[in-house]
Scaffold this motif. Structure first.
Motif, PDB file in Angstrom:
ATOM      1  N   VAL A  81     -19.393  -1.358  -7.986  1.00  0.00           N
ATOM      2  CA  VAL A  81     -19.530  -1.269  -9.560  1.00  0.00           C
ATOM      3  C   VAL A  81     -18.015  -1.101  -9.825  1.00  0.00           C
ATOM      4  CG1 VAL A  81     -19.989   0.282 -11.588  1.00  0.00           C
ATOM      5  CG2 VAL A  81     -21.959  -0.316  -9.920  1.00  0.00           C
ATOM      6  N   ALA A  82     -17.283  -0.457  -9.334  1.00  0.00           N
ATOM      7  CA  ALA A  82     -15.859  -0.224  -9.540  1.00  0.00           C
ATOM      8  C   ALA A  82     -15.337  -1.420  -9.424  1.00  0.00           C
ATOM      9  CB  ALA A  82     -15.423   0.784  -8.695  1.00  0.00           C
ATOM     10  N   HIS A  83     -15.425  -2.318  -8.283  1.00  0.00           N
ATOM     11  CA  HIS A  83     -14.747  -3.554  -8.265  1.00  0.00           C
ATOM     12  C   HIS A  83     -15.081  -4.540  -9.239  1.00  0.00           C
ATOM     13  CE1 HIS A  83     -14.107  -7.376  -5.584  1.00  0.00           C
ATOM     14  NE2 HIS A  83     -13.216  -7.252  -6.426  1.00  0.00           N
ATOM     15  N   ALA A 142     -11.945   7.307   0.875  1.00  0.00           N
ATOM     16  CA  ALA A 142     -10.800   7.507   0.386  1.00  0.00           C
ATOM     17  C   ALA A 142      -9.498   6.139   0.597  1.00  0.00           C
ATOM     18  CB  ALA A 142      -9.962   8.675   0.908  1.00  0.00           C
ATOM     19  N   MET A 143      -9.701   5.545   1.721  1.00  0.00           N
ATOM     20  CA  MET A 143      -8.951   4.366   2.077  1.00  0.00           C
ATOM     21  C   MET A 143      -9.513   3.244   1.051  1.00  0.00           C
ATOM     22  SD  MET A 143      -8.676   4.659   6.204  1.00  0.00           S
ATOM     23  CE  MET A 143      -8.007   3.220   6.244  1.00  0.00           C
ATOM     24  N   SER A 144     -10.683   2.953   1.240  1.00  0.00           N
ATOM     25  CA  SER A 144     -11.222   1.828   0.480  1.00  0.00           C
ATOM     26  C   SER A 144     -10.764   2.025  -1.187  1.00  0.00           C
ATOM     27  CB  SER A 144     -12.852   1.831   0.808  1.00  0.00           C
ATOM     28  OG  SER A 144     -13.439   3.000  -0.325  1.00  0.00           O
ATOM     29  N   LEU A 145     -10.816   3.223  -1.688  1.00  0.00           N
ATOM     30  CA  LEU A 145     -10.575   3.203  -3.071  1.00  0.00           C
ATOM     31  C   LEU A 145      -9.146   3.135  -3.241  1.00  0.00           C
ATOM     32  CD1 LEU A 145     -12.650   6.812  -3.604  1.00  0.00           C
ATOM     33  CD2 LEU A 145     -12.944   4.388  -4.701  1.00  0.00           C
ATOM     34  N   GLU A 146      -8.237   3.621  -2.205  1.00  0.00           N
ATOM     35  CA  GLU A 146      -6.911   3.228  -2.452  1.00  0.00           C
ATOM     36  C   GLU A 146      -6.518   1.940  -2.339  1.00  0.00           C
ATOM     37  OE1 GLU A 146      -3.748   5.136  -3.072  1.00  0.00           O
ATOM     38  OE2 GLU A 146      -5.445   6.185  -3.806  1.00  0.00           O
ATOM     39  N   LEU A 147      -7.247   1.171  -1.525  1.00  0.00           N
ATOM     40  CA  LEU A 147      -7.050  -0.443  -1.352  1.00  0.00           C
ATOM     41  C   LEU A 147      -7.315  -1.030  -2.492  1.00  0.00           C
ATOM     42  CD1 LEU A 147      -8.119  -0.552   2.474  1.00  0.00           C
ATOM     43  CD2 LEU A 147      -5.973  -1.200   1.557  1.00  0.00           C
ATOM     44  N   LEU A 148      -8.450  -0.617  -3.095  1.00  0.00           N
ATOM     45  CA  LEU A 148      -8.981  -1.475  -4.154  1.00  0.00           C
ATOM     46  C   LEU A 148      -7.900  -1.139  -5.311  1.00  0.00           C
ATOM     47  CD1 LEU A 148     -11.188  -3.054  -5.762  1.00  0.00           C
ATOM     48  CD2 LEU A 148     -12.431  -0.877  -6.330  1.00  0.00           C
ATOM     49  N   HIS A 149      -7.547  -0.158  -5.536  1.00  0.00           N
ATOM     50  CA  HIS A 149      -6.430   0.278  -6.569  1.00  0.00           C
ATOM     51  C   HIS A 149      -5.234  -0.361  -6.373  1.00  0.00           C
ATOM     52  CE1 HIS A 149      -4.154   2.276  -9.250  1.00  0.00           C
ATOM     53  NE2 HIS A 149      -3.568   3.207  -8.457  1.00  0.00           N
ATOM     54  N   VAL A 155       0.737  -1.230  -0.068  1.00  0.00           N
ATOM     55  CA  VAL A 155       0.120   0.004   0.009  1.00  0.00           C
ATOM     56  C   VAL A 155       0.833   1.171  -0.126  1.00  0.00           C
ATOM     57  CG1 VAL A 155      -1.840  -1.128   0.989  1.00  0.00           C
ATOM     58  CG2 VAL A 155      -0.249  -0.129   2.448  1.00  0.00           C
ATOM     59  N   SER A 156       2.164   1.203   0.171  1.00  0.00           N
ATOM     60  CA  SER A 156       3.074   2.263   0.023  1.00  0.00           C
ATOM     61  C   SER A 156       3.271   2.906  -1.254  1.00  0.00           C
ATOM     62  CB  SER A 156       4.381   1.969   0.669  1.00  0.00           C
ATOM     63  OG  SER A 156       4.221   1.583   2.128  1.00  0.00           O
ATOM     64  N   ALA A 193     -10.725  -6.982   0.147  1.00  0.00           N
ATOM     65  CA  ALA A 193     -11.762  -7.381   1.378  1.00  0.00           C
ATOM     66  C   ALA A 193     -11.292  -6.157   2.569  1.00  0.00           C
ATOM     67  CB  ALA A 193     -11.306  -8.665   2.017  1.00  0.00           C
ATOM     68  N   MET A 194     -10.046  -5.651   2.627  1.00  0.00           N
ATOM     69  CA  MET A 194     -10.098  -4.493   3.507  1.00  0.00           C
ATOM     70  C   MET A 194     -10.528  -3.175   3.039  1.00  0.00           C
ATOM     71  SD  MET A 194      -5.920  -5.295   4.402  1.00  0.00           S
ATOM     72  CE  MET A 194      -5.949  -4.020   5.760  1.00  0.00           C
TER      73      MET A 194
END
Length: 345
Positions: A144-146, A72-79, A42-43, A119-120
Motif C-alpha cells: 500500500v505504501a509503495h 526497517a531496511m525495507s522502509l528505508e529502501l523505499l523512501h 542509501v547513505s 526491488a531490494m
C-alpha cells in the motif's frame, strides 16, 4: 554539548538500532560494480521511517528489536528510492545541501537505481522471521505504501498547472508523504503483534504526522526557505504544483483574482510568471494565510494527541510524542531554525 529532550531519547534508545540498520543496508548484496552508486543512494538522513517502525513495535508491546530490522531496511529502501526519483522529476540538484543522485550519475541511472531500491525493499521483507499470519499484513502494508507513494507523486505531476485540480491536494499529501509514515508505524505494530486498537492508533498518528510534515514541506518550498537544501528557488511554484497551502490561497482570494494570478503563473510570459511567484510568496507569509495554516497544524496536533491517549504509557510513546511535538511546532515552518529542522528527517 547540550541535547534537547528529543535528542537525548534518540541517542539512548534509537541510535543503536539505527546504526545496525545502516550497517545492514550497506552490506545488502549488490553487484560490485554498483556498490558505489548504491551506497551513495542509501547513505545519509536520520532514518526517520526506520525509527518510526521501531517505535510502533515498542509502543505495541514488541521487545526483540533485532527481529524487525529487515522491515526497517525495507522502509528505508523505499523512501530512498522515492528521494532519488523525486529529485530527478523535480529538477532539484541538491539533497540536504549535497548533490542529488541524478546530478552525480545522470538521469538514466537515477531512474533504474530507484527501481532497484524498491526491488531490494521487497527482498528485505523476505528476511523477516515471523509467522505467515504476521508476514502477510506486513507485506500488504508495504505494498500500500509503495502504491500510494507512486500514485501521489504521479498525481502531483499530472495535476500541475490545472486550476480545477485543487480538490486532489489531500490525495497528493497522503500519497507522497503521509502513507509511508503511517505504514512505518503500522508495520512496527503488526510485527509486535499488538492489539488492533493500538496498531490503528499508531498508524493514525503517523498519518497525521505525515500530513503535517508535507504541509510544512510545501510551505518551506513556496516561501523559498528550502533553497539551500534543494538548490532551487520556489520549485513547486515554478512547476505550478497543487498543494494544501496553495488551496488555502485559492479559497481566500476572489475567484477572478486567483484565476488571473494562476494564469500568470502558468503562462509563457516570463516576467508575469516571475511576478506571480513573488505574489504567491507574499501571500504565503501574510497573516491571513499563515494563520489558517497555523490553525490547521494546531488541529492536526490535537488529533495526534488523541491518538496517543489510546496508546499504553512507556518510553516508546514518550519518544513518539516528542517527535510529533517537534513536527507540530510553529517555528518548524515559520523559518526559525528551518535549515536544521528540514534536514532532520
Amino acid at each position: 554539548m547540550q541535547y534537547t529532550e528529543l535528542e537525548m531519547l534518540y541517542q539512548k534508545h534509537l541510535v543503536p538500532f539505527i546504526r545496525q540498520v545502516e550497517r545492514e543496508l550497506i552490506d545488502f548484496p549488490v553487484h560490485p560494480a554498483l556498490q558505489e552508486m548504491y551506497v551513495q543512494a542509501v547513505s545519509g538522513g536520520k532514518r526517520f521511517r526506520a525509527s518510526l517502525c521501531l517505535l510502533g513495535f515498542v509502543v505495541c508491546g514488541g521487545d526483540n528489536l533485532r527481529s524487525i530490522i529487515p522491515a526497517a531496511m525495507s522502509l528505508e529502501l523505499l523512501h530512498k528510492a522515492s528521494l532519488v526519483h523525486d529529485d530527478l522529476v523535480d529538477g532539484d540538484r541538491l539533497r540536504r545541501g549535497r548533490p542529488a543522485f541524478h546530478a552525480l550519475y545522470g538521469e538514466a541511472k537515477a531512474v533504474v537505481l530507484g527501481d532497484l531500491l524498491v526491488a531490494m525493499g521487497y527482498k528485505a521483507l523476505r528476511a523477516l522471521e515471523v509467522p505467515p499470519h504476521v508476514l502477510q499484513p506486513v507485506r500488504e502494508a508495504f505494498e500500500v505504501a509503495h502504491f500510494q507513494l507512486c500514485q501521489g507523486e504521479l498525481l502531483e505531476l499530472a495535476t500541475a498547472g490545472c486550476i480545477d485540480a485543487f480538490s486532489h491536494s489531500s490525495d497528493i499529501v497522503y500519497g507522497k508523504t503521509a502513507c509511508l509514515i503511517e505504514k512505518s508505524l503500522e508495520i512496527g505494530g503488526i510485527l509486535a503483534q499488538g492489539q488492533p486498537a493500538h496498531i490503528e492508533a499508531v498508524a493514525k498518528y503517523g498519518r497525521i504526522m505525515g500530513t503535517c510534515f508535507q504541509i510544512i514541506n510545501d510551505m518551506n518550498n513556496l516561501t523559498d526557505l528550502d533553497h539551500e537544501v534543494k538548490g532551487r528557488s520556489c520549485g513547486d511554484l515554478d512547476d505550478a504544483k497543487i498543494s494544501y497551502p496553495l488551496s488555502v490561497v485559492k479559497d481566500m482570494l476572489e475567484e477572478g483574482e486567483f484565476k488571473s494570478l494562476w494564469e500568470a503563473l502558468t503562462g509563457e510570459d516570463l516576467l508575469l510568471r516571475k511576478g506571480a511567484v513573488k505574489r504567491f510568496g507574499e501571500l504565503m507569509v501574510s497573516p491571513e494565510i499563515s494563520g489558517i495554516i497555523h490553525r490547521k497544524v494546531s488541529e492536526l496536533r490535537d488529533q495526534a494527541r488523541e491518538c496517543l491517549d489510546a496508546l499504553p504509557m512507556g518510553k516508546g510513546r514518550l519518544i513518539l510524542q516528542t517527535v510529533g511535538e517537534e513536527i507540530f511546532e510553529e517555528w518548524f515552518w515559520r523559518g526559525d531554525g528551518h535549515g536544521e529542522a528540514k534536514q532532520q528527517y
